[in-house]
Design a protein around this motif. Structure first.
Motif, PDB file in Angstrom:
ATOM      1  N   MET A   1      14.728   8.371   5.986  1.00  0.00           N
ATOM      2  CA  MET A   1      14.246   7.529   4.893  1.00  0.00           C
ATOM      3  C   MET A   1      12.903   8.051   4.373  1.00  0.00           C
ATOM      4  N   ILE A   2      12.811   8.266   3.078  1.00  0.00           N
ATOM      5  CA  ILE A   2      11.570   8.686   2.433  1.00  0.00           C
ATOM      6  C   ILE A   2      11.074   7.537   1.569  1.00  0.00           C
ATOM      7  N   VAL A   3       9.803   7.172   1.729  1.00  0.00           N
ATOM      8  CA  VAL A   3       9.193   6.122   0.929  1.00  0.00           C
ATOM      9  C   VAL A   3       8.283   6.775  -0.108  1.00  0.00           C
ATOM     10  N   ILE A   4       8.431   6.360  -1.353  1.00  0.00           N
ATOM     11  CA  ILE A   4       7.646   6.925  -2.448  1.00  0.00           C
ATOM     12  C   ILE A   4       6.824   5.814  -3.081  1.00  0.00           C
ATOM     13  N   THR A   5       5.512   6.009  -3.118  1.00  0.00           N
ATOM     14  CA  THR A   5       4.625   5.063  -3.777  1.00  0.00           C
ATOM     15  C   THR A   5       4.401   5.498  -5.227  1.00  0.00           C
ATOM     16  N   ALA A   6       3.934   4.567  -6.044  1.00  0.00           N
ATOM     17  CA  ALA A   6       3.670   4.817  -7.472  1.00  0.00           C
ATOM     18  C   ALA A   6       4.862   5.488  -8.157  1.00  0.00           C
ATOM     19  N   PRO A   7       6.065   4.932  -8.008  1.00  0.00           N
ATOM     20  CA  PRO A   7       7.265   5.617  -8.517  1.00  0.00           C
ATOM     21  C   PRO A   7       7.458   5.547 -10.019  1.00  0.00           C
ATOM     22  N   THR A   8       6.647   4.771 -10.714  1.00  0.00           N
ATOM     23  CA  THR A   8       6.768   4.710 -12.171  1.00  0.00           C
ATOM     24  C   THR A   8       5.684   5.515 -12.870  1.00  0.00           C
ATOM     25  N   GLY A   9       4.801   6.146 -12.090  1.00  0.00           N
ATOM     26  CA  GLY A   9       3.717   6.933 -12.661  1.00  0.00           C
ATOM     27  C   GLY A   9       4.165   8.319 -13.075  1.00  0.00           C
ATOM     28  N   GLY A  63      11.262   2.004   9.496  1.00  0.00           N
ATOM     29  CA  GLY A  63      12.351   2.975   9.466  1.00  0.00           C
ATOM     30  C   GLY A  63      12.066   4.212   8.644  1.00  0.00           C
ATOM     31  N   ALA A  64      10.845   4.341   8.122  1.00  0.00           N
ATOM     32  CA  ALA A  64      10.521   5.498   7.277  1.00  0.00           C
ATOM     33  C   ALA A  64      10.165   6.713   8.116  1.00  0.00           C
ATOM     34  N   ASP A  65      10.660   7.851   7.699  1.00  0.00           N
ATOM     35  CA  ASP A  65      10.295   9.116   8.339  1.00  0.00           C
ATOM     36  C   ASP A  65       9.150   9.785   7.596  1.00  0.00           C
ATOM     37  N   ALA A  66       9.156   9.687   6.270  1.00  0.00           N
ATOM     38  CA  ALA A  66       8.141  10.360   5.455  1.00  0.00           C
ATOM     39  C   ALA A  66       7.694   9.443   4.331  1.00  0.00           C
ATOM     40  N   VAL A  67       6.430   9.631   3.905  1.00  0.00           N
ATOM     41  CA  VAL A  67       5.845   8.817   2.844  1.00  0.00           C
ATOM     42  C   VAL A  67       5.151   9.727   1.835  1.00  0.00           C
TER      43      VAL A  67
END
Length: 295
Positions: A1-9, A63-67
């Motif tokens: 699972m990859i979590v992405i912040t600021a996905p609308t930027g 559950g995130a592996d990468a951010v």
């Protein structure tokens, strides 16, 4: 699972597109999920809220592996430290709690240089990286110069006055990069599970250019004369305050520009590994020209 912040930027939305193409599970944190592109929304797990909210990152990082970590702009913050370091503290707590393995952050050039001690946003970005690294995650800090895309903010004066402004000397040659290339590098690192430890990853673009060089390229691409005008650091800061920025953040922008004018971004030698493909001319043709036409 990859979590992405600021996905609308400007960067985050491109990271989302790249990572989705790799067929890995993607979770995003979005203040306004309605701004997510419809073509990708259905393929994402969306956590609504701000990524400086502990309850939000607590749900997102399980559950995130990468951010992918990007601090959003906060022009009214009380200090650059509050905007970067304090904003990141809740996420660091969640990284520890859930054992996040790898983080790719958006940061800045300058580590190890004398100018970095008083470089506003850059100084705060480097402190943010130190905080993230203190959690024990493996970290790749994407250390960037100024973005070509920042010039889009001056599309109107370029169109109507044929001029753009900065307090940096017009003849100082500096690296610059396109946000599309930053996103590509970030996505590659997020998908790659083989790296560990901590390292900086410069993203320098293909060529150092001065603002006077850029003006000549703009003139050629736009088919009209465009010139660069250097302004004082005092008027540069005053302009931000007039547009509603807090005094502290305006000072942070000014300190960063002053450090770049003194060579902050010139300390890293360009290599094939840290050079990205989008030239300034290509960026002008594909991004600046349409923006100027619409301005």
């Amino acid at each position: 699972m990859i979590v992405i912040t600021a996905p609308t930027g400007n960067i985050g939305r491109k990271v989302v597109e790249h990572v989705l193409n790799s067929n890995v599970r993607v979770r995003v944190i979005a203040r306004d999920p309605s701004r997510l592109p419809s073509r990708t929304h259905a393929r994402l797990e969306v956590i609504e809220g701000s990524h400086n909210d502990l309850s939000v990152v607590d749900r997102a990082f399980e559950g995130a592996d990468a951010v992918f970590w990007l601090c959003p702009p906060d022009p009214r913050a009380l200090s650059v430290t509050a905007a970067y370091v304090d904003f990141t503290r809740p996420a660091c707590a969640a990284m520890i709690k859930y054992g996040v393995r790898r983080v790719v952050s958006i940061s800045a050039l300058g580590r190890g240089t004398p100018m970095a001690a008083n470089a506003g946003y850059v100084t705060a970005s480097l402190a943010m990286d130190d905080l993230i690294a203190s959690t024990g995650v493996s970290l790749r800090s994407l250390t960037m110069p100024s973005f070509m895309d920042n010039l889009l903010r001056q599309a109107a004066p370029i169109k109507h006055q044929g001029v753009f402004f900065s307090p940096i000397n017009g003849d100082r040659k500096l690296p610059s990069c396109a946000t599309r290339d930053i996103a590509s590098v970030a996505a590659r690192l997020l998908i790659d599970t083989s790296w560990n430890g901590r390292d900086d990853v410069p993203v320098l673009g293909p060529q150092d250019l001065s603002f006077n060089d850029m003006a000549r390229i703009m003139s050629d691409v736009l088919g009209k004369p465009v010139r660069f005008e250097q302004v004082s650091f005092e008027s540069y800061k005053a302009g931000f305050i007039q547009r509603g920025m807090s005094e502290a953040m305006a000072q942070g922008m000014t300190d960063m520009a002053r450090a770049k004018n003194e060579g902050l971004d010139n300390a890293v030698r360009r290599t094939p590994a840290n050079s990205t493909p989008t030239t300034f001319r290509q960026w002008c043709e594909e991004e600046l020209k349409p923006a100027v036409i619409e301005a």
